[in-house]
Write an enzyme that holds these catalytic residues in place. Structure first.
Site, short mmCIF file in Angstrom:
data_model
loop_
_atom_site.label_atom_id
_atom_site.label_comp_id
_atom_site.label_asym_id
_atom_site.label_seq_id
_atom_site.Cartn_x
_atom_site.Cartn_y
_atom_site.Cartn_z
N CYS A 134 17.78 -14.38 -6.29
CA CYS A 134 16.49 -14.99 -6.78
C CYS A 134 15.23 -14.33 -6.03
O CYS A 134 15.02 -14.74 -5.00
CB CYS A 134 16.67 -16.54 -6.62
SG CYS A 134 15.08 -17.15 -7.20
N CYS A 137 12.68 -17.08 -5.43
CA CYS A 137 12.86 -17.67 -4.18
C CYS A 137 12.80 -17.17 -3.05
O CYS A 137 12.21 -17.60 -1.86
CB CYS A 137 14.26 -18.33 -4.47
SG CYS A 137 14.80 -18.67 -5.99
N ASP A 138 13.25 -15.71 -2.82
CA ASP A 138 13.41 -15.12 -1.45
C ASP A 138 12.48 -14.09 -1.45
O ASP A 138 12.54 -13.51 0.00
CB ASP A 138 15.01 -14.98 -1.23
CG ASP A 138 15.83 -16.05 -1.24
OD1 ASP A 138 15.36 -17.25 -0.90
OD2 ASP A 138 16.96 -16.13 -2.07
#
Ligand code: NAP
Length: 309
Positions: A134, A137-138
């Site tokens: 992701c 997200c990261d």
């Protein structure tokens, strides 16, 4: 023993919230188990540009919050809990959630699909320490660093393009020279000055030291030649698998676990319906999931009228 509900909706992506909205507006008092991480895959998406009605696009999490608010306004009851299993052997059906038992005449399954990992050597040790599925997200963890993205579909193009916000260089690695990605998204990645595309390459092994990921060993899928690439982050974007394990084979699925629709949105068990990515091996879009959620809600409503009420 809890009251018997008309409809329990399992899962909270666009399909689940749309089913909830329709069933709530039909005064069926639906109950939704949204999961611990409610909102589904779109919580991991940055900008949604292809959902009609948003000329400027909209963030995935923002859209999911709005869908939830809209359905709750009409009476959808949402619990942010995971369903452990269901029992379809008797009517009403039973739904088990964190030690509690719920009963419902109809169930709509909208549990979607989750990211597939490559399974290359060293992967499990580096999950969350440099290897992710992701970028939204990261991605920010890799500011001013070099990263790779694996895959040749729209997800890989989207992740690679998104990562250029942070990374100095993004190398996209694909095992063929044919891309499943849509032309517009492929071209966007291809023409980005920070993105390099390597074709006919497969990750054979992840390399790391005590600080995390340092690179990968790549294998040429045509010649078998082995090379190394250095990177401090890697994003795997090779597709998803349906979340159907909790059904324990009570509902017919295909070989990959996708639920089979038998009669419009009804599954092999009368009274149980399914919508969205958990069924859909073809379109897998937010808009198609929402449309299917609407269909499942209407099918459930008619089935309740004909069989229960
Ligand atoms: P996908 O279209 O199924 O593409 C998966 C990619 O991963 C393919 O290129 C495949 O290669 C590769 N792959 C699969 N297994 C692999 C393995 N073990 N090792 C190396 N490569 C592997 O999946 P997706 O990109 O997640 O897209 C899914 C759906 O969501 C699509 O319908 C897509 O259009 C949609 N989507 C839309 C957007 C958007 O519009 N914003 C964004 C993301 C996704 P092969 O081609 O060689 O099989």
């Amino acid at each position: 023993m809890s009251e018997v509900r008309n409809v329990i909706i399992i899962g909270s992506g666009p399909a689940g919230y749309t089913a909830g909205l329709y069933n709530a507006r039909a005064l069926l008092k639906p109950l939704m188990f949204a999961g611990y991480m409610s909102g589904g895959q779109l919580m991991l998406t940055s900008d949604i540009e292809n959902f009609p009605g948003y000329p400027e696009g909209i963030g995935g999490p923002e859209m999911m919050m709005q869908l939830r608010e809209q359905a709750e306004r009409f009476g959808l009851e949402v619990h942010d809990k995971n369903v452990e299993r269901i029992d379809t052997s008797s009517s009403p059906f039973k739904v088990y959630v964190e030690g509690e038992e719920f009963q419902s005449h109809a169930i709509i399954i909208c549990t979607g699909a989750e990211a597939i990992w490559l399974g290359a050597e060293g992967e499990s040790e580096q999950k969350g320490r440099g290897i992710s599925t992701c970028a939204t997200c990261d991605g920010a963890f890799f500011r001013d660093q070099e990263v790779i993205v694996v895959g040749g579909g729209d997800s890989a193009m989207e992740e690679a393009t998104f990562l250029t916000r942070f990374a100095t260089k993004v190398t996209l690695i694909h095992r063929r020279d044919v891309f499943r990605a849509s032309k517009v998204m492929y071209d966007r990645a291809l023409n980005h000055p920070k993105i390099e595309i390597l074709t006919f390459k497969q990750v054979k092994k992840w390399l790391s030291d005590e600080n995390g990921l340092t690179g990968a060993v790549l294998e040429d899928t045509q010649s078998g030649e082995v090379s190394e690439i250095s990177c401090s982050g890697a994003f795997i974007a090779i597709g998803h698998k349906p979340i159907t394990g909790f059904l324990e084979d009570q509902i017919e699925t295909d070989d990959s676990g996708y639920i089979l629709a038998k009669d419009f949105t009804m599954t092999s068990v009368p009274g149980i319906f399914a919508a969205g990515d958990v069924v859909d091996t073809r379109y897998r879009q937010a808009i198609t999931a929402a449309g299917m959620g609407c269909q499942a809600a209407i099918d459930a409503e008619r089935w309740l009228e004909d069989n229960i009420h």
